[in-house]
Design a protein around this motif. Structure first.
Motif, PDB file in Angstrom:
ATOM      1  N   GLU A  59    -122.401  73.868 -30.538  1.00  0.00           N
ATOM      2  CA  GLU A  59    -122.899  74.266 -31.859  1.00  0.00           C
ATOM      3  C   GLU A  59    -121.757  74.638 -32.803  1.00  0.00           C
ATOM      4  N   PHE A  60    -120.770  75.329 -32.259  1.00  0.00           N
ATOM      5  CA  PHE A  60    -119.653  75.801 -33.082  1.00  0.00           C
ATOM      6  C   PHE A  60    -118.774  74.647 -33.552  1.00  0.00           C
ATOM      7  N   GLU A  61    -118.731  73.566 -32.789  1.00  0.00           N
ATOM      8  CA  GLU A  61    -117.885  72.423 -33.125  1.00  0.00           C
ATOM      9  C   GLU A  61    -118.211  71.874 -34.514  1.00  0.00           C
ATOM     10  N   LEU A  62    -119.462  71.979 -34.924  1.00  0.00           N
ATOM     11  CA  LEU A  62    -119.888  71.454 -36.226  1.00  0.00           C
ATOM     12  C   LEU A  62    -119.216  72.186 -37.383  1.00  0.00           C
ATOM     13  N   TYR A  63    -118.721  73.407 -37.107  1.00  0.00           N
ATOM     14  CA  TYR A  63    -118.080  74.213 -38.153  1.00  0.00           C
ATOM     15  C   TYR A  63    -116.569  73.974 -38.199  1.00  0.00           C
ATOM     16  N   LEU A  64    -116.042  73.225 -37.236  1.00  0.00           N
ATOM     17  CA  LEU A  64    -114.589  73.118 -37.112  1.00  0.00           C
ATOM     18  C   LEU A  64    -114.024  71.856 -37.751  1.00  0.00           C
ATOM     19  N   LEU A  65    -114.618  70.713 -37.413  1.00  0.00           N
ATOM     20  CA  LEU A  65    -114.157  69.423 -37.963  1.00  0.00           C
ATOM     21  C   LEU A  65    -112.646  69.269 -37.823  1.00  0.00           C
ATOM     22  N   ASN A  66    -112.170  69.541 -36.603  1.00  0.00           N
ATOM     23  CA  ASN A  66    -110.730  69.459 -36.335  1.00  0.00           C
ATOM     24  C   ASN A  66    -110.493  68.390 -35.275  1.00  0.00           C
ATOM     25  N   PRO A  67    -109.767  67.327 -35.596  1.00  0.00           N
ATOM     26  CA  PRO A  67    -109.560  66.224 -34.639  1.00  0.00           C
ATOM     27  C   PRO A  67    -108.745  66.642 -33.406  1.00  0.00           C
ATOM     28  N   GLU A  68    -108.038  67.779 -33.488  1.00  0.00           N
ATOM     29  CA  GLU A  68    -107.235  68.218 -32.342  1.00  0.00           C
ATOM     30  C   GLU A  68    -108.085  68.854 -31.234  1.00  0.00           C
ATOM     31  N   ILE A  69    -109.312  69.156 -31.553  1.00  0.00           N
ATOM     32  CA  ILE A  69    -110.171  69.842 -30.576  1.00  0.00           C
ATOM     33  C   ILE A  69    -110.661  68.853 -29.529  1.00  0.00           C
ATOM     34  N   ASN A  70    -110.448  69.193 -28.255  1.00  0.00           N
ATOM     35  CA  ASN A  70    -110.915  68.371 -27.135  1.00  0.00           C
ATOM     36  C   ASN A  70    -112.074  69.121 -26.465  1.00  0.00           C
ATOM     37  N   LYS A  71    -113.270  68.795 -26.922  1.00  0.00           N
ATOM     38  CA  LYS A  71    -114.453  69.533 -26.447  1.00  0.00           C
ATOM     39  C   LYS A  71    -114.655  69.374 -24.941  1.00  0.00           C
ATOM     40  N   LYS A  72    -114.397  68.187 -24.436  1.00  0.00           N
ATOM     41  CA  LYS A  72    -114.614  67.943 -23.005  1.00  0.00           C
ATOM     42  C   LYS A  72    -113.665  68.781 -22.164  1.00  0.00           C
ATOM     43  N   ALA A  73    -112.408  68.876 -22.578  1.00  0.00           N
ATOM     44  CA  ALA A  73    -111.422  69.661 -21.824  1.00  0.00           C
ATOM     45  C   ALA A  73    -111.796  71.144 -21.828  1.00  0.00           C
ATOM     46  N   ILE A  74    -112.241  71.648 -22.980  1.00  0.00           N
ATOM     47  CA  ILE A  74    -112.641  73.061 -23.072  1.00  0.00           C
ATOM     48  C   ILE A  74    -113.871  73.308 -22.193  1.00  0.00           C
ATOM     49  N   THR A  75    -114.819  72.374 -22.241  1.00  0.00           N
ATOM     50  CA  THR A  75    -116.046  72.515 -21.445  1.00  0.00           C
ATOM     51  C   THR A  75    -115.720  72.554 -19.958  1.00  0.00           C
ATOM     52  N   TYR A  76    -114.889  71.617 -19.490  1.00  0.00           N
ATOM     53  CA  TYR A  76    -114.513  71.620 -18.075  1.00  0.00           C
ATOM     54  C   TYR A  76    -113.807  72.929 -17.709  1.00  0.00           C
ATOM     55  N   ALA A  77    -112.997  73.429 -18.641  1.00  0.00           N
ATOM     56  CA  ALA A  77    -112.269  74.677 -18.376  1.00  0.00           C
ATOM     57  C   ALA A  77    -113.241  75.852 -18.199  1.00  0.00           C
ATOM     58  N   PHE A  78    -114.331  75.862 -18.978  1.00  0.00           N
ATOM     59  CA  PHE A  78    -115.344  76.923 -18.812  1.00  0.00           C
ATOM     60  C   PHE A  78    -115.841  76.971 -17.362  1.00  0.00           C
ATOM     61  N   TYR A  79    -116.119  75.796 -16.805  1.00  0.00           N
ATOM     62  CA  TYR A  79    -116.691  75.737 -15.458  1.00  0.00           C
ATOM     63  C   TYR A  79    -115.657  75.975 -14.365  1.00  0.00           C
ATOM     64  N   LEU A  80    -114.412  75.591 -14.633  1.00  0.00           N
ATOM     65  CA  LEU A  80    -113.384  75.661 -13.584  1.00  0.00           C
ATOM     66  C   LEU A  80    -112.464  76.868 -13.734  1.00  0.00           C
ATOM     67  N   ILE A  81    -112.816  77.798 -14.616  1.00  0.00           N
ATOM     68  CA  ILE A  81    -111.911  78.880 -15.001  1.00  0.00           C
ATOM     69  C   ILE A  81    -111.542  79.805 -13.831  1.00  0.00           C
ATOM     70  N   GLY A  82    -112.400  79.840 -12.793  1.00  0.00           N
ATOM     71  CA  GLY A  82    -112.116  80.744 -11.676  1.00  0.00           C
ATOM     72  C   GLY A  82    -111.425  80.103 -10.502  1.00  0.00           C
ATOM     73  N   TYR A  83    -111.008  78.843 -10.638  1.00  0.00           N
ATOM     74  CA  TYR A  83    -110.428  78.129  -9.504  1.00  0.00           C
ATOM     75  C   TYR A  83    -108.902  78.118  -9.544  1.00  0.00           C
ATOM     76  N   ASP A  84    -108.356  77.760  -8.396  1.00  0.00           N
ATOM     77  CA  ASP A  84    -106.902  77.696  -8.248  1.00  0.00           C
ATOM     78  C   ASP A  84    -106.350  76.478  -8.989  1.00  0.00           C
ATOM     79  N   GLU A  85    -105.156  76.631  -9.553  1.00  0.00           N
ATOM     80  CA  GLU A  85    -104.551  75.544 -10.334  1.00  0.00           C
ATOM     81  C   GLU A  85    -104.325  74.295  -9.483  1.00  0.00           C
TER      82      GLU A  85
END
Length: 692
Positions: free
Chosen positions: A509-535
């Motif tokens: 929802e927030f992405e609609l307010y940004l309109l920034n081509p540098e934003i990688n929504k998929k990478a951020i989304t995956y990071a949300f789910y994997l945030i507690g795992y080992d590198e």
């Protein structure tokens, strides 16, 4: 029994002066406890011999509870008074010596002729006084009062010692509990040995939603241990149903005691205390007597404390198990992700499931039964079963799931079974996308715990997904593989999954307010789910953008990189993740100076227009009344501003206030000018800062 001799001596002195008699106190065996200077007793006998006289008197006298007259010599009397405690004589008061009026002279004449006690005869007139019957009765009353005073002191000392003993016992139990040295069995033994009136005690644990099993029983282990009963059945079952402590009395003819009677126990009175954990009953502490119809309050008080200690032990075991379960789940989670990111072959999947399952709990055996690709045969690998039993079990599964089509499972739920040789087993289908790959079969010693079963279900789902990915290794893209693994997180760590899914929704929802081509929504989304795992695990997903976001986020956590220097992707990750952690209050929005200010203003604007309603957390009225800049607003401008904070756009504001959209736009321009801001997101941010 230890006594306060100084107190006894002081009381003796007071009553010696009050009665005019010489007084000494002896215990039940005649041993002298107190001293009396220049006593008449020493004129009659030496100190050692008077003790023997006391012993002889006590041994020959029948049991009595009131003061008695006793002739220590012919015509020479003492008052013999018992000190009673709990209906038993503990000590004796000897008070004398005197003659009864008018016998003193005749007694002296008799003793001069028949006694060789020269000291007594020489001092007879000085020490032997003569009292009337009324005076003797008065002295008896005084000595009876003395005995009552000493009895109360003894009772107080007894209660004090009992309290000290109980406090010491409680402290000792707490110490043992803290050091993990005390079990429920130990508590039962302590209670049983300290209460002779109790003939049996036990502890029943819940083994199913409706049934209990007696785990511990003293001393009649051979009668009750291992026996079961249902909720609502008999005396114990009623307590389990009502979850309230209960004391049953006069049970000889009570049909509810048949559970005990059929096992050779005929109780007259029984107590039962439920052990409650998280509003549910997990056990029952019970005990009883075959001697009396009802139990004393003191016994019940100790039983109640024992039940409380049992609850402490059960709670401690529960949290220890929870900690172990969480540790196991974390291990399983990391092992599964490590395994899923480096798939090799069906055989490696089999061995992974087998190794993980056998190490989760103390189970007699684990078997993995895999269907071949055409579902025409079953192949089994096993730990803990002989080759003969593997063959028997494989044949049984084949008959149930392959030869008989009607018996094929229509559910992913675990299936409880008995093996051909009578051993309990639970069979968990290994399924992914409605495709059945086989069964994870866990041998059972007892009923399986929900936590353990959940871990096995997680493994079976991981196995199904791994086999699906292996079957489609050439058709599945990297993103699909990650999505499949993330789906598994819902079962491995549901709380983290829910939180990450919510973050994903906000990001979309927030992405609609940004309109920034540098934003990688998929990478951020995956990071949300994997945030507690080992590198190391994250690196294996082969999604470089996600790896970069994750690595940068770790640098911020380790204080190796400031948030202001981070990429826009990581700043968005931190902003949304922190919002989810901090809500419903979000003070970080105004206090955080490292995140890009424009990004925060846009996030506030998004929140104001979303269903999250940031305005609910703001003290808008207070800001409008107290801040000079807001005081400059007209009444209409203030009304419009409040609607802006509720997420309304210009047209919605116009409709609600029955004015034109153009008028709303003019009002908004004047609001911006008065508040020295450029747009409505800055207005919202300013009000938020003032409202904190």
């Amino acid at each position: 029994m230890g006594i306060d001799l100084e107190y006894f001596q002081d009381v003796q002195k007071v009553y010696t002066d009050l009665t005019g008699l010489h007084i000494i106190i002896a215990d039940q065996k005649g041993n002298l406890l107190t001293q009396q200077k220049s006593t008449i007793f020493e004129l009659i006998e030496s100190q050692n011999k008077i003790e023997n006289v006391c012993k002889e008197i006590i041994q020959n006298m029948p049991k009595f509870f009131r003061p008695l007259l006793y002739d220590i010599l012919p015509g020479v009397k003492i008052i013999f008074t018992p000190i009673v405690l709990d209906a038993e004589v503990e000590y004796y008061i000897f008070a004398g010596c005197f003659a009864e009026y008018p016998t003193k002279q005749s007694v002296l004449t008799y003793l001069q002729k028949n006694s060789r006690k020269s000291k007594l005869l020489k001092n007879f007139d000085r020490f032997i006084r003569e009292y009337t019957p009324e005076e003797i009765l008065e002295k008896k009353h005084h000595l009876e009062r003395m005995a009552e005073i000493l009895s109360k002191q003894l009772l107080a000392e007894k209660l004090k010692r009992k309290i000290e003993v109980k406090n010491n016992e409680v402290n000792e139990i707490f110490q043992l509990l803290a050091e993990d040295y005390l079990s429920i069995s130990d508590l039962l033994k302590r209670f049983f040995t300290s209460n002779p009136i109790i003939d049996f005690i036990g502890y029943a644990g819940r083994i199913s939603p409706v049934q209990f099993e007696i785990k511990e029983c003293l001393p009649l282990k051979r009668h009750l241990s291992g026996k079961t009963f249902f909720i609502g059945e008999g005396l114990l079952g009623q307590v389990a149903a009502l979850k309230n402590e209960k004391v049953y009395s006069n049970l000889e003819l009570d049909p509810r005691s048949s559970f005990f009677q059929k096992h050779g126990i005929y109780p007259k009175s029984i107590f039962c205390f439920p052990v409650i954990q998280k509003n549910d009953i997990i056990g029952l502490f019970f005990g009883g007597t075959c001697k009396v119809d009802s139990l004393e309050n003191e016994v019940m008080s100790q039983a109640r404390k024992t039940a409380a200690f049992i609850k402490i032990i059960e709670n401690k075991l529960y949290w220890q198990k929870q900690a172990l379960f969480n540790e196991l789940r974390a291990t399983v989670k990391n092992e599964i992700f490590h395994f899923m990111t480096s798939l090799q072959s069906p055989k490696s999947i089999q061995m992974f499931l087998l190794d993980m399952s056998i190490n989760l709990t103390l189970t007699p055996f684990v078997s993995i039964a895999f269907l071949d690709r055409h579902k025409s045969s079953i192949n089994m690998v096993s730990r803990g079963l002989s080759e003969e039993k593997v063959a028997l079990y494989t044949n049984d599964l084949t008959n149930r799931f392959l030869n008989n089509k009607d018996s094929s499972p229509a559910t992913t739920d675990p299936i409880p079974q008995l093996t051909n040789w009578g051993e309990k087993v639970i069979e968990i289908p290994i399924i992914y996308l409605d495709h059945l790959y086989g069964y994870l079969c866990i041998g059972l010693n007892n009923e399986i715990d929900e936590e353990d079963l959940l871990l096995y279900k997680i493994l079976s789902k991981a196995g199904g997904l791994a086999l699906y990915l292996e079957d489609n290794v050439h058709n599945i893209k990297s993103d699909q593989k990650i999505d499949s693994i993330i789906d598994l997180l819902e079962f491995i760590d549901p709380q983290s999954f829910i939180k990450a899914t919510r973050a994903k929704k906000i990001l979309n929802e927030f992405e609609l307010y940004l309109l920034n081509p540098e934003i990688n929504k998929k990478a951020i989304t995956y990071a949300f789910y994997l945030i507690g795992y080992d590198e190391k695990i994250i690196k294996k997903i082969h999604h470089q953008a996600t790896i970069d976001v994750f690595r940068e986020y770790q640098l911020i956590l380790n204080h190796s990189l400031s948030l202001s220097e981070a990429s826009i992707n990581v700043q968005i990750l931190v902003l949304i993740w922190t919002y989810i952690q901090e809500e419903p209050n979000i003070p970080f929005l105004s206090k955080n100076t490292e995140i890009n200010r424009d990004l925060i203003n846009k996030f506030i604007l998004y929140l104001s227009r979303s269903e999250l309603k940031i305005s609910e957390g703001l003290n808008v009225e207070q800001s409008l009344k107290t801040d000079n800049r807001f005081k400059a607003l007209t009444k209409r401008e203030s009304e419009i501003l409040k609607l802006v904070l509720k997420g309304k756009n210009n047209q919605e504001i116009a409709d609600q206030l029955y004015i034109s959209g153009h008028t709303v736009k003019n009002h908004m321009t004047r609001i911006f000018q008065k508040l020295n801001v450029k747009d409505r997101s800055q207005v919202i941010a300013k009000i938020y800062q003032l409202s904190l």
